[in-house]
Design an enzyme around this catalytic site. Structure first.
Site, mmCIF file in Angstrom:
data_model
loop_
_atom_site.group_PDB
_atom_site.id
_atom_site.type_symbol
_atom_site.label_atom_id
_atom_site.label_comp_id
_atom_site.label_asym_id
_atom_site.label_seq_id
_atom_site.Cartn_x
_atom_site.Cartn_y
_atom_site.Cartn_z
ATOM 1 N N ASN A 137 0.836 -1.189 0.000
ATOM 2 C CA ASN A 137 0.000 0.000 0.000
ATOM 3 C C ASN A 137 0.879 1.251 0.000
ATOM 4 O O ASN A 137 1.970 1.270 0.561
ATOM 5 C CB ASN A 137 -1.003 0.002 1.158
ATOM 6 C CG ASN A 137 -0.376 -0.054 2.534
ATOM 7 O OD1 ASN A 137 0.548 -0.813 2.778
ATOM 8 N ND2 ASN A 137 -0.903 0.742 3.455
ATOM 9 N N GLU A 167 0.187 5.171 0.734
ATOM 10 C CA GLU A 167 -0.752 6.201 1.179
ATOM 11 C C GLU A 167 -0.375 7.559 0.609
ATOM 12 O O GLU A 167 0.766 7.807 0.219
ATOM 13 C CB GLU A 167 -0.751 6.290 2.711
ATOM 14 C CG GLU A 167 -1.340 5.080 3.375
ATOM 15 C CD GLU A 167 -1.351 5.186 4.888
ATOM 16 O OE1 GLU A 167 -1.934 4.298 5.505
ATOM 17 O OE2 GLU A 167 -0.770 6.137 5.463
ATOM 18 N N GLU A 176 -2.875 -4.862 -3.207
ATOM 19 C CA GLU A 176 -3.337 -5.748 -4.268
ATOM 20 C C GLU A 176 -3.307 -5.049 -5.625
ATOM 21 O O GLU A 176 -2.906 -5.639 -6.630
ATOM 22 C CB GLU A 176 -4.766 -6.244 -3.978
ATOM 23 C CG GLU A 176 -4.916 -7.003 -2.685
ATOM 24 C CD GLU A 176 -5.239 -6.127 -1.479
ATOM 25 O OE1 GLU A 176 -5.858 -6.653 -0.544
ATOM 26 O OE2 GLU A 176 -4.892 -4.921 -1.474
ATOM 27 N N CYS A 215 -10.077 -5.006 0.134
ATOM 28 C CA CYS A 215 -11.229 -4.105 0.144
ATOM 29 C C CYS A 215 -12.137 -4.452 -1.041
ATOM 30 O O CYS A 215 -11.780 -5.246 -1.913
ATOM 31 C CB CYS A 215 -10.760 -2.652 0.062
ATOM 32 S SG CYS A 215 -10.089 -2.166 -1.555
ATOM 33 N N CYS A 252 -10.565 -3.835 -4.480
ATOM 34 C CA CYS A 252 -9.523 -4.806 -4.824
ATOM 35 C C CYS A 252 -10.118 -6.174 -5.110
ATOM 36 O O CYS A 252 -9.595 -6.925 -5.935
ATOM 37 C CB CYS A 252 -8.458 -4.877 -3.736
ATOM 38 S SG CYS A 252 -7.341 -3.453 -3.833
#
Length: 130
Positions: free
Chosen positions: A39, A41, A52, A83, A86
């Site tokens: 990830n 951010e 992902e 999520c 994803c």
């Protein structure tokens, strides 16, 4: 390297200065090659990228469009699940029987198929005839 090791290693590269929630993902492509993502951010939260999505982007950038297995890991109380967005991204490149292993850093894992994670996934059947 296996999917678990690849996802665990790339998780360390996550850019998570705001949440501190580092996620690593690894996908195995149809060729057998493993692609990873973490990830990333952004101070403007909606502009971040999921692990992902990063792994899928690396796979596609390498010229592959089929994934056969997924592993996602984070430091969470329960195994981390992809999520909703994803889940749809994974369904775009993997069949419903593709196994998705969700894990936490304590070694707890849960395995589900893409069909179980995203029943009724939006696909080309929904836009047929357009």
């Amino acid at each position: 390297m296996n999917l678990q090791d690849a996802a665990t290693a790339v998780r360390q590269n996550a850019h998570a200065p705001y949440s501190g929630f580092r996620v690593g993902a690894a996908v195995r492509a149809g060729s057998g090659r493993i692609y990873v993502g973490c990830n990333v951010e952004n101070v403007s939260y909606p502009e971040g990228t999921c692990a992902e999505a990063g792994a899928i982007a690396a796979m596609v950038a390498a010229g592959e469009t089929v994934l056969t297995e997924v592993y996602v890991i984070a430091d969470s109380p329960v195994p981390v699940s992809p999520c909703g967005g994803c889940r749809q991204r994974l369904a775009e490149f993997g069949g419903g029987a593709v196994a998705v292993t969700m894990a936490n850093t304590d070694g707890v894992e849960r395995v589900m198929t893409l069909d179980q994670l995203l029943p009724g996934a939006f696909n080309t059947d929904h836009i047929a005839g357009r």
